[in-house]
Motif scaffolding. Structure first.
Motif, PDB file in Angstrom:
ATOM      1  N   ASP A   1      -7.459  -7.952  -1.354  1.00 39.39           N
ATOM      2  CA  ASP A   1      -6.002  -7.899  -1.368  1.00 39.39           C
ATOM      3  C   ASP A   1      -5.534  -6.527  -1.838  1.00 39.39           C
ATOM      4  OD1 ASP A   1      -6.475  -7.914  -4.102  1.00 39.39           O
ATOM      5  OD2 ASP A   1      -5.760  -9.967  -4.407  1.00 39.39           O
ATOM      6  N   ALA A   2      -4.227  -6.382  -1.980  1.00 43.06           N
ATOM      7  CA  ALA A   2      -3.664  -5.082  -2.333  1.00 43.06           C
ATOM      8  C   ALA A   2      -4.121  -4.619  -3.711  1.00 43.06           C
ATOM      9  CB  ALA A   2      -2.140  -5.147  -2.263  1.00 43.06           C
ATOM     10  N   ASP A   3      -4.232  -5.555  -4.668  1.00 39.52           N
ATOM     11  CA  ASP A   3      -4.713  -5.183  -5.999  1.00 39.52           C
ATOM     12  C   ASP A   3      -6.168  -4.725  -5.939  1.00 39.52           C
ATOM     13  OD1 ASP A   3      -2.276  -5.773  -7.170  1.00 39.52           O
ATOM     14  OD2 ASP A   3      -2.847  -7.843  -7.662  1.00 39.52           O
ATOM     15  N   GLY A   4      -6.948  -5.382  -5.064  1.00 39.95           N
ATOM     16  CA  GLY A   4      -8.339  -4.969  -4.915  1.00 39.95           C
ATOM     17  C   GLY A   4      -8.457  -3.559  -4.351  1.00 39.95           C
ATOM     18  N   ILE A   5      -7.599  -3.232  -3.396  1.00 38.36           N
ATOM     19  CA  ILE A   5      -7.605  -1.866  -2.841  1.00 38.36           C
ATOM     20  C   ILE A   5      -7.236  -0.862  -3.915  1.00 38.36           C
ATOM     21  CG2 ILE A   5      -6.499  -0.321  -1.185  1.00 38.36           C
ATOM     22  CD1 ILE A   5      -6.196  -2.722   0.686  1.00 38.36           C
ATOM     23  N   ALA A   6      -6.224  -1.193  -4.737  1.00 41.30           N
ATOM     24  CA  ALA A   6      -5.813  -0.291  -5.813  1.00 41.30           C
ATOM     25  C   ALA A   6      -6.943  -0.060  -6.810  1.00 41.30           C
ATOM     26  CB  ALA A   6      -4.583  -0.857  -6.509  1.00 41.30           C
ATOM     27  N   ALA A   7      -7.739  -1.109  -7.075  1.00 42.85           N
ATOM     28  CA  ALA A   7      -8.867  -0.958  -8.001  1.00 42.85           C
ATOM     29  C   ALA A   7      -9.965  -0.091  -7.401  1.00 42.85           C
ATOM     30  CB  ALA A   7      -9.409  -2.332  -8.382  1.00 42.85           C
TER      31      ALA A   7
ATOM     32  N   VAL B   1      -1.286  -4.619   3.651  1.00 38.66           N
ATOM     33  CA  VAL B   1      -1.283  -3.215   3.232  1.00 38.66           C
ATOM     34  C   VAL B   1       0.103  -2.597   3.414  1.00 38.66           C
ATOM     35  CG1 VAL B   1      -2.255  -0.933   3.684  1.00 38.66           C
ATOM     36  CG2 VAL B   1      -3.743  -2.955   3.703  1.00 38.66           C
ATOM     37  N   GLU B   2       0.737  -2.868   4.539  1.00 36.90           N
ATOM     38  CA  GLU B   2       2.066  -2.305   4.791  1.00 36.90           C
ATOM     39  C   GLU B   2       3.059  -2.744   3.721  1.00 36.90           C
ATOM     40  OE1 GLU B   2       2.836  -1.589   9.433  1.00 36.90           O
ATOM     41  OE2 GLU B   2       2.287  -3.655   8.964  1.00 36.90           O
ATOM     42  N   ALA B   3       3.007  -4.020   3.330  1.00 32.95           N
ATOM     43  CA  ALA B   3       3.926  -4.522   2.309  1.00 32.95           C
ATOM     44  C   ALA B   3       3.708  -3.804   0.977  1.00 32.95           C
ATOM     45  CB  ALA B   3       3.756  -6.031   2.142  1.00 32.95           C
ATOM     46  N   ARG B   4       2.460  -3.586   0.609  1.00 35.61           N
ATOM     47  CA  ARG B   4       2.167  -2.913  -0.671  1.00 35.61           C
ATOM     48  C   ARG B   4       2.592  -1.453  -0.630  1.00 35.61           C
ATOM     49  NH1 ARG B   4      -0.807  -4.637  -5.020  1.00 35.61           N
ATOM     50  NH2 ARG B   4      -0.958  -2.991  -6.589  1.00 35.61           N
TER      51      ARG B   4
END
Length: 311
Positions: A223-229, A251-254
């Motif tokens: 998810d988006a948090d995982g990508i950020a990590a 991804v677009e939403a984040r």
């Protein structure tokens, strides 16, 4: 002036003669190409044709087709796609596929995932053999690396969405092997990881390339948090994204929420998910020429949905 007018009139008269149906098929490029194909399958005046030189299995249900195009091929930019034309039971079908090779490679490479609901992908897997000839469109698409290159790049892919991104990465290997790139690929199992050996070789040749593979059966959905990590400086990177509609929407939403949507470029294999609709919510798609409508959930490529509807 009179002489110029007579000259122009003569050109127009000659043009009318050349367009005359009496000269058909001598003035019809498609007809000439059909005649040339009887002599040699890749000869053509107007069409791009390519011979299949080899076929490779990349993963379960995924094959790469190595193609040698004829002299009508104009070249392409990494990340672009072509429309493949193939005859199935006497009917010609067309489907767009991203090129997974890089400009300057010896052969063009199309990497195709078999879709049980897709006529064209199934036909390519089941019918195509080395020596066969395909018709291609000119390359198209603006999902390409900008010039000048951004200082830092992030490439996000899921499933077969890796194909245009590996083309870009191969191109970067030739243009600037020391470029700062983070390449994240999401796959279901390790066996589904496309181009694993190729990416490892690219990482060995590109000292600032960071490869990240996320296996959903072992690690869960990314998810988006995982990508950020995984990529703490993602907001600072020019991002290129390709994959299933649900992955793109997440991804677009984040990126939009964090105010960096302008740094995101997407390549879509299906229709965009509207703001009022989520992936999985049925919407009606209307074909303007035929007037026919069919439901779509956004979970499959749009052309697959159209084929399932009988178009």
């Amino acid at each position: 002036m009179q002489a110029e007018a007579m000259h122009a009139s003569g050109i127009e008269a000659a043009s009318r003669v050349l367009r005359s149906p009496w000269l058909h098929p001598l003035n019809d490029v498609d007809a000439i190409d059909d005649l040339l194909a009887l002599v040699h399958p890749t000869w053509a005046l107007g069409r791009i044709k390519a011979r299949v030189m080899a076929i490779r299995d990349e993963a379960p249900g995924v094959r790469s087709f190595l193609l040698r195009p004829n002299g009508r091929w104009p070249g392409f930019a990494a990340g672009q796609h072509v429309v493949v034309s193939i005859e199935i039971r006497g009917v010609r079908h067309h489907r767009a596929f991203s090129l997974s090779s890089a400009p300057g490679d010896r052969f063009l490479r199309l990497t195709v995932k078999r879709n049980p609901a897709g006529r064209v992908s199934t036909a390519l897997h089941d019918q195509l053999a080395p020596g066969d000839v395909l018709a291609l469109s000119p390359p198209a698409g603006d999902f390409v690396l900008p010039a000048p290159l951004p200082e830092k790049l992030l490439m996000l892919s899921a499933g077969s969405g890796i194909t245009p991104l590996v083309s870009m990465l191969r191109d970067l290997r030739h243009r600037d092997p020391r470029h700062d790139v983070v390449f994240v690929h999401v796959c279901r199992t390790p066996a589904d990881a496309l181009f694993a050996a190729e990416l490892a070789a690219l990482a060995a040749a590109m000292p600032r390339l960071q490869l990240v593979r996320h296996v959903t059966t072992a690690q869960g959905r990314l998810d988006a948090d995982g990508i950020a990590a995984l990529v703490p400086d993602a907001r600072e990177r020019r991002t290129f994204l390709c994959g299933p509609p649900s992955f793109l929407a997440m991804v677009e939403a984040r990126w939009a929420a964090e105010g960096c949507a302008h740094r995101l470029a997407c390549e879509r294999f299906g229709e965009p998910v509207g703001r009022a609709k989520a992936v999985g919510t049925p919407v009606q798609i209307r074909a303007t020429r035929s007037g026919r409508s069919f439901p779509s959930t956004g979970e499959r490529p749009l052309l697959v949905e159209a084929e399932r509807a009988g178009l």
